[in-house]
Design a protein around this motif. Structure first.
Motif, mmCIF file in Angstrom:
data_model
loop_
_atom_site.group_PDB
_atom_site.id
_atom_site.type_symbol
_atom_site.label_atom_id
_atom_site.label_comp_id
_atom_site.label_asym_id
_atom_site.label_seq_id
_atom_site.Cartn_x
_atom_site.Cartn_y
_atom_site.Cartn_z
ATOM 1 N N LEU B 112 0.956 -1.265 -0.173
ATOM 2 C CA LEU B 112 -0.077 0.052 -0.116
ATOM 3 C C LEU B 112 0.889 1.244 0.082
ATOM 4 N N GLU B 113 1.911 1.065 0.754
ATOM 5 C CA GLU B 113 2.810 2.323 0.732
ATOM 6 C C GLU B 113 3.752 2.409 -0.410
ATOM 7 N N ILE B 114 4.112 1.389 -1.107
ATOM 8 C CA ILE B 114 4.910 1.520 -2.471
ATOM 9 C C ILE B 114 4.006 2.110 -3.605
ATOM 10 N N VAL B 115 2.675 1.814 -3.433
ATOM 11 C CA VAL B 115 1.677 2.280 -4.715
ATOM 12 C C VAL B 115 0.976 3.737 -3.985
ATOM 13 N N GLY B 116 1.258 4.260 -2.967
ATOM 14 C CA GLY B 116 0.826 5.198 -2.306
ATOM 15 C C GLY B 116 -0.709 5.250 -1.990
ATOM 16 N N LEU B 117 -1.220 4.172 -1.479
ATOM 17 C CA LEU B 117 -2.488 4.122 -1.103
ATOM 18 C C LEU B 117 -2.862 3.931 0.431
ATOM 19 N N THR B 118 -1.737 4.214 1.147
ATOM 20 C CA THR B 118 -2.106 3.965 2.481
ATOM 21 C C THR B 118 -3.053 4.772 3.149
ATOM 22 N N ASP B 119 -3.139 5.976 2.647
ATOM 23 C CA ASP B 119 -4.293 6.811 3.375
ATOM 24 C C ASP B 119 -5.672 6.563 2.941
ATOM 25 N N ASP B 120 -5.824 5.752 1.729
ATOM 26 C CA ASP B 120 -7.108 5.354 1.028
ATOM 27 C C ASP B 120 -7.497 3.742 1.607
ATOM 28 N N ALA B 121 -6.543 3.344 2.342
ATOM 29 C CA ALA B 121 -6.693 1.979 2.544
ATOM 30 C C ALA B 121 -7.963 1.272 3.082
ATOM 31 N N SER B 122 -8.527 2.189 3.831
ATOM 32 C CA SER B 122 -9.844 1.635 4.268
ATOM 33 C C SER B 122 -10.937 2.168 3.618
ATOM 34 N N ARG B 123 -11.013 2.699 2.613
ATOM 35 C CA ARG B 123 -12.067 3.105 1.635
ATOM 36 C C ARG B 123 -12.505 1.976 1.005
ATOM 37 N N ARG B 124 -13.799 1.974 0.844
ATOM 38 C CA ARG B 124 -14.296 0.876 -0.069
ATOM 39 C C ARG B 124 -13.834 1.104 -1.440
ATOM 40 N N PRO B 160 0.033 12.126 -15.140
ATOM 41 C CA PRO B 160 1.455 11.933 -15.671
ATOM 42 C C PRO B 160 2.334 11.772 -14.699
ATOM 43 N N GLY B 161 2.160 12.010 -13.216
ATOM 44 C CA GLY B 161 3.101 11.632 -12.317
ATOM 45 C C GLY B 161 3.155 10.187 -12.208
ATOM 46 N N GLY B 162 2.003 9.728 -12.315
ATOM 47 C CA GLY B 162 1.577 8.277 -12.055
ATOM 48 C C GLY B 162 2.555 7.362 -13.300
ATOM 49 N N ILE B 163 2.282 8.102 -14.389
ATOM 50 C CA ILE B 163 3.029 7.546 -15.528
ATOM 51 C C ILE B 163 4.581 7.521 -15.462
ATOM 52 N N ARG B 164 4.912 8.488 -14.912
ATOM 53 C CA ARG B 164 6.435 8.551 -14.624
ATOM 54 C C ARG B 164 6.765 7.760 -13.623
ATOM 55 N N TRP B 165 6.110 7.448 -12.557
ATOM 56 C CA TRP B 165 6.414 6.525 -11.530
ATOM 57 C C TRP B 165 6.496 5.348 -12.127
#
Lengths: 244, 235
Positions: B112-124, B160-165
């Motif tokens: 979750l941390e690697i893909v940057g979803l830590t803050d949204d991990a509890s959302r449906r 664009p940021g995601g593509i670069r990542w």
């Protein structure tokens, strides 16, 4: 694997709707019907199936569970990606389809058996509390029959949903047939053989009264098991062969 | 190492794939290039055991996908969408996926941390945007820290940021010795990261080799692509 499937199933709100509905519907019906039933008993109504008759309504919960364990795999995961479904993640994690098929079936049996046992005991106990202990005697055989009926119906819903790859067909077929208009029941008026249809024959496992021809409980159980086994086999073949 | 060996597939009377053969090797990014409907996704789905080939074999390290025990520790795949039931949270989804392959639960928070979803991990996940779904799909692919990565149109829906990542992530993965196979119809994108290129058109491989080899005398991979497929306006 079975534990993973249990976890997946019990993580879904719709599964809990099925569980709660299935567990509470029959006991609730006992309470709702209590005044009318008291009068009927006073008027000399046959009480052979009192307590057990109400169990029929709770099987909706078992059917819902049987549907949800499959339909959750085929539901679209989002509006913007039409083809994306949980099934992709499931099969990538567990590509051996027959094992997956068995694990799902086992998880379903565990949940519905536990639920069915709880509901059956609750319902019979409540009936005895409401109408007195003279009616609805405890019968391990009949409760087992009811639980088995429950489990087999859940497996039937599982098989049909897997073959159809969505839950709408199953829900329409089974719930309408079980609750609104029983096509199977109407057919018994045409031919006595219709009593051997899977949904009707199974009820003979735990019901004793009624106007229809009696089928012995063990025979009824075997016939229904054979029906369900055939449906499961068909669904398994389709699931094994088809592209996901 | 991914081996696609004379894979064919028909649906009804339509031929989807015809004798498709190529390899994707460790330490390299292999770009699988073709227009929409050329057979890229079908090939990948056959590789992952989701669809059955009409003929031929698709192997990972010499084995069909279904023969790999705990496959997520060998192959990480990203297909359309996240694969998460919309009523589940991102974390709940990743937890069952991890448990199914005997992957430790703490790995869930790592990916979750690697893909940057830590803050949204509890959302449906039903409320996730397309980009977030893609990132969740990638998180699932990374759970088992697999030596082989298979990604179908990975930059679709990314900003664009995601593509670069994603670009640097895939390059780094190959740099660490992983096998990376990614499909795309975006030629410019592919030309930036691929070492090897396989060009597929109408269900058949029309060219394969190193990026330089496939580009050949053409100015760009795009020019080479249109020369190879002869379909300037396939739409």
């Amino acid at each position: 694997m079975v534990i993973v499937e249990l976890r997946k199933l019990l993580g879904l709100p719709t599964a809990w709707a099925g569980l709660i509905l299935g567990t509470l519907a029959a006991p609730a019906l006992v309470l709702v019907n209590a005044p009318a039933m008291r009068r009927a008993i006073a008027e000399g109504r046959d009480v052979t199936d009192l307590g057990y008759q109400n169990l029929g309504i709770g099987l909706l919960g078992a059917m819902i569970l049987g549907v949800v364990i499959v339909s959750s795999e085929y539901t679209r995961t989002g509006d913007d990606v039409p083809g994306a479904r949980q099934l992709t993640a499931t099969l990538m994690a567990q590509p051996r389809r027959m094992r997956l098929f068995a694990a799902k079936g086992a998880a379903l049996v565990l949940v519905t058996a536990a639920q069915g046992a709880l509901t059956a005991v609750l319902t019979v106990a409540l009936t005895r509390a409401v109408h007195g202990t003279s009616v609805a005697p405890w019968s391990a055989g009949r409760i087992t029959g009811a639980v088995l009926y429950w489990v087999l119906l859940a497996l039937m819903a599982y098989a049909i949903t897997l073959a159809a790859r969505n839950g709408v067909v199953t829900l329409t077929l089974l719930i309408v047939n079980a609750s609104v208009v029983s096509v199977s029941y109407l057919l018994t008026k045409v031919t006595g053989l219709a009593a051997y249809l899977p949904d009707l024959v199974g009820a003979h496992m735990f019901l004793r009264g009624g106007p229809d021809e009696r089928i012995p409980p063990v025979t009824a159980g075997l016939i229904m098991t054979a029906w369900v086994a055939a449906m499961l086999a068909g669904a398994a073949v389709l699931f094994h062969r088809r592209d996901a | 190492m991914i081996t696609i060996d004379r894979v064919g597939k028909t649906k009804g009377r339509r031929t989807i794939l015809r004798d498709v053969s190529f390899e994707a090797r460790p330490g390299r990014v292999t770009g699988f290039l073709g227009p929409n409907g050329a057979g890229k996704t079908s090939t990948i789905r056959i590789l992952l055991g989701l669809d059955r080939p009409g003929g031929g074999r698709a192997l990972v390290d010499g084995r069909p996908y279904a023969a790999i025990s705990r496959p997520l520790t060998v192959v990480g795949a990203l297909l359309d969408g996240s694969g998460a039931h919309r009523a589940r949270s991102a974390r709940a989804h990743l937890r069952w996926v991890a448990a199914s392959n005997g992957i430790a639960g703490r790995r869930v928070d790592e990916v979750l941390e690697i893909v940057g979803l830590t803050d949204d991990a509890s959302r449906r996940t039903g409320r996730f945007s397309l980009g977030m779904s893609r990132r969740l799909g990638l998180a699932a692919a990374l759970l088992g820290d697999p030596p082989v990565l298979v990604l179908d149109e990975p930059v679709n829906g990314l900003d664009p940021g995601g593509i670069r990542w994603m670009r640097s992530f895939l390059r780094d993965s190959a740099g660490q010795g992983r096998t990376v196979l990614l499909s795309s119809h975006l030629m410019g994108e592919l030309a930036e990261i691929a070492d090897d290129v396989v060009v597929i058109d109408k269900g058949a491989v029309v060219a394969q080799g190193t990026l330089a080899g496939v580009t050949g005398d053409h100015a760009t991979l795009e020019d080479a692509f249109f020369a190879l497929t002869g379909s300037e306006r396939s739409w």
